[in-house]
Design a protein around this motif. Structure first.
Motif, PDB file in Angstrom:
ATOM      1  N   ILE A 174       1.000  -1.165   0.039  1.00 17.61           N
ATOM      2  CA  ILE A 174      -0.157  -0.058   0.066  1.00 17.61           C
ATOM      3  C   ILE A 174       0.789   1.320  -0.003  1.00 17.61           C
ATOM      4  CG2 ILE A 174      -2.063   1.203   1.059  1.00 17.61           C
ATOM      5  CD1 ILE A 174      -1.370  -2.142   2.396  1.00 17.61           C
ATOM      6  N   ALA A 175       1.041   1.732  -1.003  1.00 16.72           N
ATOM      7  CA  ALA A 175       1.979   3.004  -1.265  1.00 16.72           C
ATOM      8  C   ALA A 175       1.157   4.125  -0.460  1.00 16.72           C
ATOM      9  CB  ALA A 175       1.923   3.490  -2.619  1.00 16.72           C
ATOM     10  N   GLU A 176       2.065   5.025   0.104  1.00 15.17           N
ATOM     11  CA  GLU A 176       1.618   6.061   1.115  1.00 15.17           C
ATOM     12  C   GLU A 176       0.654   7.037   0.148  1.00 15.17           C
ATOM     13  OE1 GLU A 176       4.321   9.051   2.303  1.00 15.17           O
ATOM     14  OE2 GLU A 176       3.654   9.168   4.134  1.00 15.17           O
ATOM     15  N   GLY A 177      -0.569   7.183   0.531  1.00 12.83           N
ATOM     16  CA  GLY A 177      -1.583   8.095  -0.059  1.00 12.83           C
ATOM     17  C   GLY A 177      -2.284   7.248  -1.150  1.00 12.83           C
ATOM     18  N   ALA A 178      -1.873   5.990  -1.309  1.00 13.54           N
ATOM     19  CA  ALA A 178      -2.685   5.324  -2.490  1.00 13.54           C
ATOM     20  C   ALA A 178      -3.993   4.699  -1.950  1.00 13.54           C
ATOM     21  CB  ALA A 178      -1.522   4.267  -2.665  1.00 13.54           C
ATOM     22  N   GLU A 179      -4.751   4.675  -2.772  1.00 11.44           N
ATOM     23  CA  GLU A 179      -6.196   4.252  -2.366  1.00 11.44           C
ATOM     24  C   GLU A 179      -6.238   2.820  -2.014  1.00 11.44           C
ATOM     25  OE1 GLU A 179      -8.687   5.222  -5.672  1.00 11.44           O
ATOM     26  OE2 GLU A 179      -8.701   7.249  -5.387  1.00 11.44           O
ATOM     27  N   GLY A 180      -5.463   1.898  -2.631  1.00  6.58           N
ATOM     28  CA  GLY A 180      -5.646   0.560  -2.640  1.00  6.58           C
ATOM     29  C   GLY A 180      -4.265  -0.075  -2.731  1.00  6.58           C
ATOM     30  N   PRO A 181      -4.191  -1.521  -2.422  1.00  5.85           N
ATOM     31  CA  PRO A 181      -2.941  -2.275  -2.532  1.00  5.85           C
ATOM     32  C   PRO A 181      -2.468  -2.522  -3.964  1.00  5.85           C
ATOM     33  CG  PRO A 181      -4.880  -3.624  -1.931  1.00  5.85           C
ATOM     34  CD  PRO A 181      -5.451  -2.403  -2.508  1.00  5.85           C
ATOM     35  N   VAL A 182      -1.464  -2.832  -4.036  1.00  5.39           N
ATOM     36  CA  VAL A 182      -0.893  -3.438  -5.337  1.00  5.39           C
ATOM     37  C   VAL A 182      -0.181  -4.821  -5.117  1.00  5.39           C
ATOM     38  CG1 VAL A 182       0.767  -3.131  -7.519  1.00  5.39           C
ATOM     39  CG2 VAL A 182      -0.142  -1.031  -6.082  1.00  5.39           C
ATOM     40  N   SER A 183      -0.664  -5.761  -5.748  1.00  2.00           N
ATOM     41  CA  SER A 183       0.053  -6.990  -5.283  1.00  2.00           C
ATOM     42  C   SER A 183       1.524  -7.166  -5.716  1.00  2.00           C
ATOM     43  CB  SER A 183      -0.562  -8.249  -6.179  1.00  2.00           C
ATOM     44  OG  SER A 183      -0.049  -9.467  -5.876  1.00  2.00           O
ATOM     45  N   LEU A 184       2.607  -7.688  -4.701  1.00  2.00           N
ATOM     46  CA  LEU A 184       3.642  -7.991  -5.131  1.00  2.00           C
ATOM     47  C   LEU A 184       4.111  -9.448  -5.475  1.00  2.00           C
ATOM     48  CD1 LEU A 184       5.257  -5.642  -2.275  1.00  2.00           C
ATOM     49  CD2 LEU A 184       5.100  -5.308  -4.838  1.00  2.00           C
ATOM     50  N   GLY A 185       2.935 -10.164  -5.431  1.00  3.41           N
ATOM     51  CA  GLY A 185       3.015 -11.701  -5.517  1.00  3.41           C
ATOM     52  C   GLY A 185       2.812 -12.321  -4.693  1.00  3.41           C
ATOM     53  N   VAL A 186       2.370 -13.823  -4.849  1.00  3.72           N
ATOM     54  CA  VAL A 186       2.179 -14.908  -3.842  1.00  3.72           C
ATOM     55  C   VAL A 186       3.610 -15.306  -3.486  1.00  3.72           C
ATOM     56  CG1 VAL A 186       1.492 -17.227  -3.822  1.00  3.72           C
ATOM     57  CG2 VAL A 186       0.002 -15.716  -5.229  1.00  3.72           C
ATOM     58  N   LEU A 187       3.780 -15.441  -2.223  1.00 10.43           N
ATOM     59  CA  LEU A 187       5.028 -15.761  -1.516  1.00 10.43           C
ATOM     60  C   LEU A 187       5.323 -17.300  -1.716  1.00 10.43           C
ATOM     61  CD1 LEU A 187       4.774 -14.253   2.072  1.00 10.43           C
ATOM     62  CD2 LEU A 187       6.022 -13.211  -0.001  1.00 10.43           C
ATOM     63  N   PRO A 188       6.300 -17.486  -2.377  1.00 11.26           N
ATOM     64  CA  PRO A 188       6.672 -18.786  -2.660  1.00 11.26           C
ATOM     65  C   PRO A 188       7.014 -19.718  -1.050  1.00 11.26           C
ATOM     66  CG  PRO A 188       8.453 -17.373  -3.797  1.00 11.26           C
ATOM     67  CD  PRO A 188       7.467 -16.627  -2.531  1.00 11.26           C
TER      68      PRO A 188
END
Lengths: 238, 182
Positions: A174-188
């Motif tokens: 969740i970037a500062e000031g962002a409305e929502g999350p961005v996926s960084l991927g499924v954890l292996p």
């Protein structure tokens, strides 16, 4: 000292730091100095001191207006970066997630935002490391995440808990000031794993918040988490 | 630049770290001429300096979030990025074609009248301490910092053996440190 032929004051760290800043060290010695910068605060301070002092010499360099095309190309490049980020974020689902996260944050003191007590790692331009301690209220998942901007990679160490049977963990920014999350991927699978961060997101990590959600195999089918948020934590200087 | 303060530049970097495009372009407007000058001085080639300047600002965009923690003043941080990127390019270029003409160039790299005026108005500690060194030793330090010259370049330029040049530079660093009170 790199050639090992001179001892005494010539071998001092202050001189080595000066040679490093002047870019006089041969490649192997330069890399060795950079490795040292990552772990040796006193050496880092010497390098910072020389950097400030020698930068004053740039006063004697006359400014030269670069051609306008460079500004235009950079403006385009950052516009593209922002566009991609927005597209990835997914606004409607993003807001839904923001609501869920808001509730979690509102739970207050039970949600801990701990900074891991790591040595400060901040060579002048090799960059600092960042870390976040992720945990949640209703989950036993405890995760330490460390971000190294030199290779845009997050190392995720599971200290307690893990995915439920038949489920996976997905990492979100969740970037500062962002409305929502961005996926960084499924954890292996694995207790300690590495996640590559796309270049256009890496800049948002140091001031962002990381979260981990419970997801079906393959990760959330949506642009936002589909399962509960198990752990969350703000990124801090390590 | 005269009206842009250190605080202004720090604020621009902080907003750039939040992916603020306007702040990034404002930072470019405030600092690109200086950084282009630094790149040109090292590379002595407009096309190379133009490419490197673009690379420098891409690095600034990506790494602005790291600035606040590194303890450097904002211009030092930017100049360090510019200089390191330019020197990396310079060294890569030399590997491709070891060009004797690339070495030396003392006269054509002397600062122009405008630069000398700036230097005179901003005479700083480092300049005072360099003045206390022998002329050619001070020139060697400047050659390393401003022109990105290596020990080999400097030993060729001053026609002294490589080890002698190393000793010059290291002694100069010790004297500078004493003079600067570090």
């Amino acid at each position: 000292m790199s050639d090992g032929t001179i001892d005494g004051p010539f071998g001092s760290d202050a001189v080595l730091a000066g040679e490093y800043v002047l870019h006089l060290l041969p490649p192997e010695a330069r890399r060795a100095a950079e490795d040292r910068l990552a772990v040796d605060g006193a050496f880092r301070a010497l390098v910072a001191q020389w950097s400030e002092r020698f930068a004053q010499l740039a006063d004697t360099v006359a400014p030269v207006d670069p051609p306008a095309g460079i500004r235009a190309a950079l403006r385009q490049a950052v516009a593209d970066a922002r566009h991609n980020e927005r597209r990835r974020r997914g606004s409607v689902l993003g807001r839904l997630f923001a609501g869920g996260l808001g509730g979690l944050l509102a739970a207050g003191a039970a949600v801990l935002f701990l900074t891991v007590a790591l040595p400060r790692i901040e060579p002048p331009y090799s960059g600092p490391l960042y870390a976040a301690q992720l945990q949640g209220e209703d989950s036993d998942l405890v995760v330490q995440a460390r971000f190294d901007p030199r290779d845009n990679a997050i190392t995720v160490l599971r200290q307690a808990g893990g995915p439920a049977p038949g489920r996976v963990l997905e990492l979100w920014l969740i970037a500062e000031g962002a409305e929502g999350p961005v996926s960084l991927g499924v954890l292996p699978e694995g207790r300690e794993v590495e996640v590559d961060v796309p270049d256009d997101l890496a800049g948002a990590i140091p001031t962002g918040t990381l979260a981990i959600s419970d997801e079906p195999p393959g990760g959330s089918p949506d642009a936002a988490p589909s399962g509960p948020i198990l752990a969350v934590g703000a990124v801090e200087d390590a | 630049m005269a009206t842009t303060t250190r605080d202004d530049i720090e604020a621009m970097i902080a907003r750039t770290a939040q992916q603020d495009r306007d702040a990034f372009l404002a930072l470019y407007d405030a600092t690109s001429a200086k950084l282009f000058g630094v790149c040109l001085r090292v590379l002595d080639s407009r096309p190379d300096a133009e490419e490197v300047l673009q690379e420098v600002f891409v690095k600034v965009w990506r790494n602005a979030g790291r600035y606040s923690a590194n303890g450097l003043s904002p211009m030092t941080w930017l100049i360090t990025i510019a200089r390191n990127t330019a020197i990396d390019r310079l060294r890569a270029r030399k590997v491709v074609h070891e060009d004797a003409d690339a070495v030396g160039g003392l006269e054509d790299k002397a600062p122009g009248p405008e630069a000398q005026a700036i230097a005179a108005s901003q005479a700083r500690e480092i300049a005072r301490c360099l003045d206390e060194l022998d002329d050619d030793r001070a020139a060697a330090v400047r050659g390393a910092y401003l022109d990105g010259q290596s020990y080999q370049d400097l030993s060729d330029r001053f026609a002294v053996p490589l080890n002698t040049m190393r000793t010059w530079l290291r002694r100069s660093l010790i004297k500078l440190r004493e003079c600067l009170g570090g």
